[in-house]
Design a protein around this motif. Structure first.
Motif, PDB file in Angstrom:
ATOM      1  N   ARG A 129       0.829  -1.210   0.000  1.00 33.83           N
ATOM      2  CA  ARG A 129       0.000   0.000   0.000  1.00 33.83           C
ATOM      3  C   ARG A 129       0.861   1.256   0.000  1.00 33.83           C
ATOM      4  O   ARG A 129       0.553   2.237  -0.677  1.00 33.83           O
ATOM      5  CB  ARG A 129      -0.930  -0.006   1.211  1.00 33.83           C
ATOM      6  CG  ARG A 129      -2.013  -1.083   1.168  1.00 33.83           C
ATOM      7  CD  ARG A 129      -2.934  -0.952   2.368  1.00 33.83           C
ATOM      8  NE  ARG A 129      -3.636   0.324   2.371  1.00 33.83           N
ATOM      9  CZ  ARG A 129      -4.160   0.890   3.450  1.00 33.83           C
ATOM     10  NH1 ARG A 129      -4.034   0.309   4.628  1.00 33.83           N
ATOM     11  NH2 ARG A 129      -4.790   2.044   3.367  1.00 33.83           N
ATOM     12  N   ARG A 130       1.944   1.236   0.770  1.00 31.95           N
ATOM     13  CA  ARG A 130       2.835   2.398   0.822  1.00 31.95           C
ATOM     14  C   ARG A 130       3.443   2.672  -0.551  1.00 31.95           C
ATOM     15  O   ARG A 130       3.482   3.811  -1.030  1.00 31.95           O
ATOM     16  CB  ARG A 130       3.950   2.166   1.843  1.00 31.95           C
ATOM     17  CG  ARG A 130       4.920   3.345   1.977  1.00 31.95           C
ATOM     18  CD  ARG A 130       6.264   2.906   2.491  1.00 31.95           C
ATOM     19  NE  ARG A 130       6.910   1.955   1.604  1.00 31.95           N
ATOM     20  CZ  ARG A 130       7.496   2.277   0.450  1.00 31.95           C
ATOM     21  NH1 ARG A 130       7.512   3.538   0.030  1.00 31.95           N
ATOM     22  NH2 ARG A 130       8.059   1.346  -0.300  1.00 31.95           N
ATOM     23  N   ALA A 131       3.903   1.606  -1.206  1.00 36.31           N
ATOM     24  CA  ALA A 131       4.491   1.768  -2.538  1.00 36.31           C
ATOM     25  C   ALA A 131       3.453   2.295  -3.522  1.00 36.31           C
ATOM     26  O   ALA A 131       3.762   3.144  -4.372  1.00 36.31           O
ATOM     27  CB  ALA A 131       5.057   0.430  -3.021  1.00 36.31           C
ATOM     28  N   ALA A 133       0.771   4.193  -2.802  1.00 31.01           N
ATOM     29  CA  ALA A 133       0.506   5.591  -2.483  1.00 31.01           C
ATOM     30  C   ALA A 133       1.654   6.476  -2.960  1.00 31.01           C
ATOM     31  O   ALA A 133       1.433   7.578  -3.478  1.00 31.01           O
ATOM     32  CB  ALA A 133       0.300   5.759  -0.983  1.00 31.01           C
ATOM     33  N   ARG A 134       2.872   6.009  -2.783  1.00 32.63           N
ATOM     34  CA  ARG A 134       4.022   6.787  -3.241  1.00 32.63           C
ATOM     35  C   ARG A 134       4.013   6.935  -4.752  1.00 32.63           C
ATOM     36  O   ARG A 134       4.290   8.015  -5.287  1.00 32.63           O
ATOM     37  CB  ARG A 134       5.311   6.100  -2.785  1.00 32.63           C
ATOM     38  CG  ARG A 134       6.583   6.773  -3.249  1.00 32.63           C
ATOM     39  CD  ARG A 134       6.697   8.192  -2.727  1.00 32.63           C
ATOM     40  NE  ARG A 134       6.720   8.213  -1.274  1.00 32.63           N
ATOM     41  CZ  ARG A 134       6.424   9.297  -0.563  1.00 32.63           C
ATOM     42  NH1 ARG A 134       6.055  10.416  -1.192  1.00 32.63           N
ATOM     43  NH2 ARG A 134       6.452   9.259   0.746  1.00 32.63           N
ATOM     44  N   ASP A 198       0.858  11.537  -0.788  1.00 30.42           N
ATOM     45  CA  ASP A 198       2.150  11.631  -0.109  1.00 30.42           C
ATOM     46  C   ASP A 198       1.977  11.426   1.392  1.00 30.42           C
ATOM     47  O   ASP A 198       2.756  10.702   2.035  1.00 30.42           O
ATOM     48  CB  ASP A 198       2.777  12.997  -0.384  1.00 30.42           C
ATOM     49  CG  ASP A 198       4.220  13.045   0.060  1.00 30.42           C
ATOM     50  OD1 ASP A 198       4.959  12.113  -0.249  1.00 30.42           O
ATOM     51  OD2 ASP A 198       4.601  14.033   0.721  1.00 30.42           O
ATOM     52  N   ALA A 201       1.295   7.795   2.056  1.00 30.28           N
ATOM     53  CA  ALA A 201       2.510   6.997   1.947  1.00 30.28           C
ATOM     54  C   ALA A 201       3.367   7.149   3.190  1.00 30.28           C
ATOM     55  O   ALA A 201       3.931   6.173   3.700  1.00 30.28           O
ATOM     56  CB  ALA A 201       3.303   7.401   0.703  1.00 30.28           C
ATOM     57  N   THR A 202       3.465   8.355   3.714  1.00 33.00           N
ATOM     58  CA  THR A 202       4.246   8.588   4.924  1.00 33.00           C
ATOM     59  C   THR A 202       3.649   7.856   6.112  1.00 33.00           C
ATOM     60  O   THR A 202       4.358   7.226   6.903  1.00 33.00           O
ATOM     61  CB  THR A 202       4.332  10.096   5.227  1.00 33.00           C
ATOM     62  OG1 THR A 202       4.959  10.761   4.127  1.00 33.00           O
ATOM     63  CG2 THR A 202       5.137  10.358   6.498  1.00 33.00           C
TER      64      THR A 202
END
Length: 450
Positions: A129-131, A133-134, A198, A201-202
């Motif tokens: 999910r982080r990747a 969102a980034r 962003d 992602a953070t």
């Protein structure tokens, strides 16, 4: 000479996964049952460190001298026989306790490894999910930058007009804006979208870091559970052997009391023979080594490779765990065939006829061999450097090695079974690095195993 008297023993007991499915579409927060499972592993480990046989009165077995003295006194004989029966009952209870203690330690081990796998899945989902969102944030910013560059061209007539006249070079910007909501969405909103992605992602990066730390903590718990289970298994084996020996002695004492024609020496020899017979029966459960030049199958646990295996340097060589199988289910996310849960399958499954040989993938030391929760029966081999392999679902009689034993690459260590959480005869193979599961097929392929 009559055998010397031996004190009766009271044995202390030491406490002792279908082809890969696509990853879930969205990660879920750790559920209370998962947190409860991790907590239960910690609690069980603490209890196993202190639990032994419950305190109770232990029946005192008579000495050989006492048995001989009681032969001529009916009352004394009756009491001695009662004492022997009490000691037999106590020995049986201690044997049951030894098995139960080892089984419980194995169950905790299985739960601990499952907790690590759940934490691994949680971390992987957050990282995915982080990747995503980034990538969304980066893509939005890239489109904004391209749009701004088009608008800044000399003679710009406005964003939409420029985009419609800019030709192929504006296709990515046009596509990005149209996918956002509509063609004329303003750059300001697209900037907001980038900032939102962003921020997400953070946030997900922070959650992933927490999940990673939790996974590593649980991996430590699993290692502690492995150590406890190994110690419990060794203790139980020793205790059971001693109980069998004690029972043989007690049975011979009872025979001496009940048969006036039996001499002390004969009764003692009978006890020794019975104990030897029990040991021989245990040894006979394993196939005998093949005599001669080694062209036939190698006996389980005898230190040699399986038939047809070319073994490289036993310190560094890697081989396949199984060479004859009819089906394959990969490492990855799947719907569990028994529980119906969508979860990480932390190993690879090879469907094969029960009894098909299982080989150690590399040289190492057996760190566990015995029952373990959903694994049914489990063998773990430590290869050093934080790498271990695990083999599951064998029947107990299908385990050909023991804790502490050194094995060679390609050594026959077990036979395929279907114990534990299994729907048919198969080998469940795992490879772990630092206690965390990795795809065993990919890992072994990198070692040259095809």
């Amino acid at each position: 000479m009559p055998p010397s008297d031996r004190p009766s023993r009271h044995l202390s007991l030491q406490a002792c996964r279908a082809p890969a499915a696509w990853p879930p579409r969205r990660a879920r927060a750790a559920s209370p049952p998962r947190r409860a499972r991790a907590a239960s592993v910690v609690l069980a480990l603490a209890l196993l460190a202190t639990v032994g046989v419950p305190d109770r009165a232990v029946a005192a077995a008579p000495t050989w001298q006492a048995v001989v003295a009681a032969r001529d006194d009916e009352a004394a004989k009756k009491k001695a026989l009662a004492d022997i029966q009490g000691a037999l009952d106590d020995a049986t209870a201690r044997a049951d306790a030894a098995r139960a203690s080892a089984d419980e330690a194995g169950r905790v081990l299985g739960e601990a490894r499952a907790a690590v796998d759940e934490a691994t899945a949680r971390h992987e989902q957050l990282e995915t999910r982080r990747a995503g969102a980034r990538e969304t944030a980066d893509s939005a910013r890239r489109i904004v930058g391209q749009a701004a560059a088009l608008m800044a061209r000399p003679g710009s007539g406005g964003l939409v007009g420029d985009l419609l006249s800019a030709g192929d070079g504006a296709q990515e910007v046009l596509k990005g804006l149209s996918l956002s909501s509509k063609l004329g969405e303003n750059v300001g909103r697209l900037r907001e979208r980038a900032q939102t992605a962003d921020n997400l992602a953070t946030s997900l990066a922070g959650q992933a870091a927490v999940a990673l730390a939790e996974r590593d903590r649980l991996a430590g718990d699993a290692q502690a559970a492995l150590d406890e289970a190994a110690a419990a298994s060794v203790t139980a084996e020793a205790d059971l052997a001693a109980v069998d020996d004690e029972k043989a002695t007690l049975a011979a004492q009872a025979a001496l009391l009940e048969d006036d024609r039996l001499t002390l020496e004969q009764a003692y020899a009978q006890a020794q023979a019975q104990a030897a017979a029990v040991a021989a029966a245990a040894a006979a459960a394993r196939p005998a080594p093949v005599a001669g030049g080694g062209t036939g199958p190698v006996a389980p646990g005898t230190g040699g490779p399986g038939p047809g295996v070319t073994v490289p340097d036993p310190g560094t060589g890697w081989v396949a765990a199984i060479r004859s199988y009819g089906s394959y289910q990969a490492y990855g996310y799947r719907t569990h065939p028994i529980t119906g849960e969508h979860k990480l399958h932390a190993g690879a499954d090879f469907g094969a006829t029960c009894g098909t040989p299982i080989y150690a993938v590399s040289a190492g030391r057996v760190s566990y061999a015995g029952p373990s929760s959903g694994y049914g029966n489990l063998i773990v081999v430590d290869h050093g450097g934080g790498v271990s392999s695990a083999y599951a679902h064998m029947e107990r009689i299908g385990i050909h090695v023991s804790v502490g034993q050194q094995v060679a690459a390609g050594q026959d260590i077990a036979g395929v079974g279907t114990s534990g959480g299994s729907t048919g005869c198969h080998l469940h193979l795992e490879v772990r690095q630092g206690g965390v599961a990795t795809d065993p097929v990919v890992f072994l392929a990198a070692k040259g195993v095809r």
